[in-house]
Design a protein around this motif. Sequence first.
Motif, PDB file in Angstrom:
ATOM      1  N   LEU A   1       0.744  -1.007  -0.058  1.00 31.20           N
ATOM      2  CA  LEU A   1      -0.139  -0.128  -0.085  1.00 31.20           C
ATOM      3  C   LEU A   1       0.727   1.806   0.101  1.00 31.20           C
ATOM      4  N   ASN A   2       2.137   1.024  -0.335  1.00 31.00           N
ATOM      5  CA  ASN A   2       3.349   2.038   0.127  1.00 31.00           C
ATOM      6  C   ASN A   2       2.510   3.256   1.218  1.00 31.00           C
ATOM      7  N   ASN A   3       2.522   2.839   2.579  1.00 29.45           N
ATOM      8  CA  ASN A   3       2.696   4.090   3.444  1.00 29.45           C
ATOM      9  C   ASN A   3       2.793   3.294   4.415  1.00 29.45           C
ATOM     10  N   GLU A   4       4.487   3.969   4.704  1.00 29.03           N
ATOM     11  CA  GLU A   4       5.406   3.323   6.095  1.00 29.03           C
ATOM     12  C   GLU A   4       4.486   3.721   7.431  1.00 29.03           C
ATOM     13  N   ALA A   5       3.991   4.465   7.566  1.00 24.82           N
ATOM     14  CA  ALA A   5       3.473   4.668   8.896  1.00 24.82           C
ATOM     15  C   ALA A   5       2.364   3.453   9.527  1.00 24.82           C
ATOM     16  N   ILE A   6       1.265   2.778   8.352  1.00 23.08           N
ATOM     17  CA  ILE A   6       0.616   1.937   8.493  1.00 23.08           C
ATOM     18  C   ILE A   6       1.255   0.976   9.429  1.00 23.08           C
ATOM     19  N   LEU A   7       2.718   0.525   8.867  1.00 23.45           N
ATOM     20  CA  LEU A   7       2.909  -0.447   9.397  1.00 23.45           C
ATOM     21  C   LEU A   7       3.321  -0.861  10.714  1.00 23.45           C
ATOM     22  N   LEU A   8       3.158   0.413  11.720  1.00 26.58           N
ATOM     23  CA  LEU A   8       3.545   0.388  12.995  1.00 26.58           C
ATOM     24  C   LEU A   8       3.157  -0.586  13.932  1.00 26.58           C
ATOM     25  N   SER A   9       1.687  -0.935  14.409  1.00 24.21           N
ATOM     26  CA  SER A   9       1.254  -1.762  14.068  1.00 24.21           C
ATOM     27  C   SER A   9       1.878  -3.036  14.090  1.00 24.21           C
ATOM     28  N   THR A  10       2.024  -3.215  12.928  1.00 25.33           N
ATOM     29  CA  THR A  10       2.607  -4.935  12.536  1.00 25.33           C
ATOM     30  C   THR A  10       3.896  -4.944  13.212  1.00 25.33           C
ATOM     31  N   TYR A  11       4.881  -4.414  12.518  1.00 25.01           N
ATOM     32  CA  TYR A  11       6.061  -4.319  13.225  1.00 25.01           C
ATOM     33  C   TYR A  11       5.838  -4.535  15.094  1.00 25.01           C
ATOM     34  N   ASN A  12       5.214  -3.769  15.467  1.00 27.41           N
ATOM     35  CA  ASN A  12       5.141  -3.563  17.395  1.00 27.41           C
ATOM     36  C   ASN A  12       4.719  -5.753  17.195  1.00 27.41           C
ATOM     37  N   GLY A  13       3.637  -6.072  16.912  1.00 31.74           N
ATOM     38  CA  GLY A  13       3.761  -6.736  17.061  1.00 31.74           C
ATOM     39  C   GLY A  13       3.972  -8.355  17.008  1.00 31.74           C
ATOM     40  N   LEU A  14       5.051  -7.978  15.261  1.00 30.98           N
ATOM     41  CA  LEU A  14       5.819  -8.716  15.270  1.00 30.98           C
ATOM     42  C   LEU A  14       6.914  -8.711  16.071  1.00 30.98           C
ATOM     43  N   GLY A  15       7.777  -7.976  16.518  1.00 29.07           N
ATOM     44  CA  GLY A  15       9.000  -8.010  17.748  1.00 29.07           C
ATOM     45  C   GLY A  15       7.640  -8.115  18.851  1.00 29.07           C
ATOM     46  N   ASN A  16       7.125  -7.730  19.285  1.00 33.38           N
ATOM     47  CA  ASN A  16       6.554  -8.891  20.590  1.00 33.38           C
ATOM     48  C   ASN A  16       6.324 -10.207  20.665  1.00 33.38           C
ATOM     49  N   THR A  17       5.800 -10.723  19.270  1.00 32.28           N
ATOM     50  CA  THR A  17       5.561 -12.196  18.944  1.00 32.28           C
ATOM     51  C   THR A  17       6.869 -12.541  18.837  1.00 32.28           C
ATOM     52  N   PHE A  18       8.010 -12.309  18.686  1.00 31.64           N
ATOM     53  CA  PHE A  18       9.257 -12.853  18.610  1.00 31.64           C
ATOM     54  C   PHE A  18      10.343 -13.142  19.942  1.00 31.64           C
ATOM     55  N   ARG A  19       9.396 -11.664  20.401  1.00 39.65           N
ATOM     56  CA  ARG A  19       9.619 -12.047  22.117  1.00 39.65           C
ATOM     57  C   ARG A  19       9.130 -13.105  22.821  1.00 39.65           C
ATOM     58  N   LEU A  20       8.032 -13.313  23.156  1.00 40.94           N
ATOM     59  CA  LEU A  20       7.965 -14.785  22.912  1.00 40.94           C
ATOM     60  C   LEU A  20       8.518 -16.007  22.840  1.00 40.94           C
ATOM     61  N   LEU A  21       8.683 -15.631  21.669  1.00 44.31           N
ATOM     62  CA  LEU A  21       9.572 -16.898  21.418  1.00 44.31           C
ATOM     63  C   LEU A  21      10.939 -16.840  21.198  1.00 44.31           C
ATOM     64  N   HIS A  22      11.954 -16.045  22.297  1.00 38.30           N
ATOM     65  CA  HIS A  22      12.980 -15.812  22.718  1.00 38.30           C
ATOM     66  C   HIS A  22      14.201 -16.017  21.327  1.00 38.30           C
ATOM     67  N   GLN A  23      12.836 -15.869  20.769  1.00 40.31           N
ATOM     68  CA  GLN A  23      13.982 -14.643  19.431  1.00 40.31           C
ATOM     69  C   GLN A  23      13.926 -13.469  19.373  1.00 40.31           C
ATOM     70  N   THR A  24      15.955 -13.108  20.360  1.00 38.82           N
ATOM     71  CA  THR A  24      15.293 -11.478  21.041  1.00 38.82           C
ATOM     72  C   THR A  24      16.212 -10.780  19.673  1.00 38.82           C
ATOM     73  N   ASP A  25      16.970 -11.181  18.739  1.00 38.29           N
ATOM     74  CA  ASP A  25      17.574 -10.393  18.116  1.00 38.29           C
ATOM     75  C   ASP A  25      16.135 -10.001  16.547  1.00 38.29           C
ATOM     76  N   SER A  26      15.779 -11.121  16.074  1.00 37.20           N
ATOM     77  CA  SER A  26      14.597 -10.199  15.700  1.00 37.20           C
ATOM     78  C   SER A  26      13.337  -9.489  16.159  1.00 37.20           C
ATOM     79  N   ALA A  27      13.290  -9.955  17.270  1.00 40.17           N
ATOM     80  CA  ALA A  27      12.594  -8.947  18.471  1.00 40.17           C
ATOM     81  C   ALA A  27      12.455  -7.369  18.098  1.00 40.17           C
ATOM     82  N   VAL A  28      14.418  -7.306  18.333  1.00 43.90           N
ATOM     83  CA  VAL A  28      14.321  -6.110  19.256  1.00 43.90           C
ATOM     84  C   VAL A  28      14.670  -5.493  17.274  1.00 43.90           C
ATOM     85  N   HIS A  29      14.931  -5.866  15.979  1.00 39.13           N
ATOM     86  CA  HIS A  29      15.332  -5.838  14.545  1.00 39.13           C
ATOM     87  C   HIS A  29      13.332  -5.041  14.327  1.00 39.13           C
TER      88      HIS A  29
END
Length: 610
Positions: free
Chosen positions: A157-185
Amino acid sequence: MLAHRSIICGISIILFHVCQAQPVSVYTDSIRTCLQLPRPDTGKYYLLLRLAQLPECPADTLLAYGHYWYNYTEKRHISPGRPEALYAIGLALYRKGMNPEAAERLYQAATVWERNGRNPLQLARTYELIAGIHKIMQRYADALAYYRLACRIKKTLNNEAILLSTYNGLGNTFRLLHQTDSAVHYLEKAHALTAGNELAKAQVSNNLGNIYWSLKNWLAARQWYQKALQSFETLQQPEGIAEACFNLGAIATQLQQYHAAIAYYNKSLEAVPTGQPVEHLEWIYEHLADAYFHTGNFENAYTNERAYDKIKDSLLSLQVQQSIAALKEKYETEKKEHALALEKERTARLLAANSQQFRFLCMLAGVALLITVMGFIMIRNIRRKQLLAAALAGLKEKEKQQLIQEQALKSNIAMLEGREAERQRIARDLHDRLGSTLSSVRLFMQSNQTGTPPGNSKIMLLLEEAVNDVRRISHDLSDNVLIKYGLEEALKDLKDTIESTGRLQVTLYQQAVDGLPADTASEIYYIVRELAANAVKHSDASRLFIQLLQDNRLLHLTVEDNGSGFNPAVTHKGIGLHNIEIRARKIGAQYTIDARTGKGSCFCFAIPLP
């Protein structure tokens, strides 16, 4: 229509205020009455859409509105509204804590949007909500998959602002999977998009602090907790301030900066709002007591330790009360179960009184059922024997026909083999006997040319022509080139012979084949020669294409011409085609004919190799 919408908006606002204090049935009944009015129009659909999206409305009410909305779209065949209604139902179920049912409805809505491709942003948000539900149910791998689907759609959709919630969800999920590098990214990518959104900035910063805390990187964790505290203070959110201050105090304790820790703990204690769980106060008092102890301020350490013990005792008292309530509930349950057992025993005695009559009736029913089943089995066996006899007779007839066909094939093969042997014998006789005789006469005439009559030159020409004819006939009848040099050279020789007539232009493409049996090579050669002869005699072709390729354990032969062609379904097989079929079956080849009248013909053979 505008007047209708104005009225409906007014009704929606009134119902929003009413739903805060009235039971569900009061306003759902009014909606049902509205929908039953004559002349349904888009105003009713618009009303349901607004009602199903009312903020701060009880989940039960929103669920009822969502079902009314969905039923209305189904009844009126409003296909664009169906996924919207399903999404509203799923969201209401999610608010009620019915996560599996919510995920199912949301997935149905996403399936419709994915199929019609009309609302990609809503589809991505639906996938994010499904991912959040899977995360609550501790299905982290599924949650990660849905977050990635949402991310893939939003990037289009060429609108990076709408990716905020998605990146946050990906980071929290990686944190729960103990994949800290991906979570921090992903959390850092989310933080880069939080400009102007203090709440998101606070949440993302706090999540990053939690990750670095788990990695025991105290300085990085403190940096992110401080950013979270700044955002919470800007928002004036006491719960966030209390949590961030407590986390900063814990880090200061780890760094043995006890005075800073005391300041943060006291600030957290001041920010704890009324109604906060007492467990949070227990943690603060406990850590305050420990920090004061390390600074030598034993009086404050003792005061906070007593506050900690008091809260701990109240929690213990609460746990005791909960245990007593649980025991009481267990006693009441056992009492009810005992009464139920007595009722069951009384019922069993009543049933036992009629059991004899019931057994007798069951026995009669069993005998009748047994007789019916036996009759059915007998009829089925008789029918099966009849079918088996018919199948056996058909099998015997099929075997008989197959035997006749095999005998015919053997006879045809024997006939071909006899014919080939006779051709070889005739070729040898022509070459060895008649050819030798004519050559001797020619040599004799050549040696006595001086002083001979003029007619002898004519005789010499005729002898020369006769010798050449004998050689050509012998060459046509014999496969000496095939025997001496193999199939590859024999096909080249056949190409040269055909082109020498001036009637056909031949294109030959072949690969060398190792270990080809002599009988297979001979049959391939005769098949090609027979098809070439047919192209010259019957199809008036000007070009002939011959291809021989090896593929694993199969040899593929293709012979194609541009002649007049024929219809294989109509044309009667002549001797040539019949011989080709026999030769193909002799070497176990499968073949197909692609021919049409006026379009040429193409013969394809698949020949198994040993």
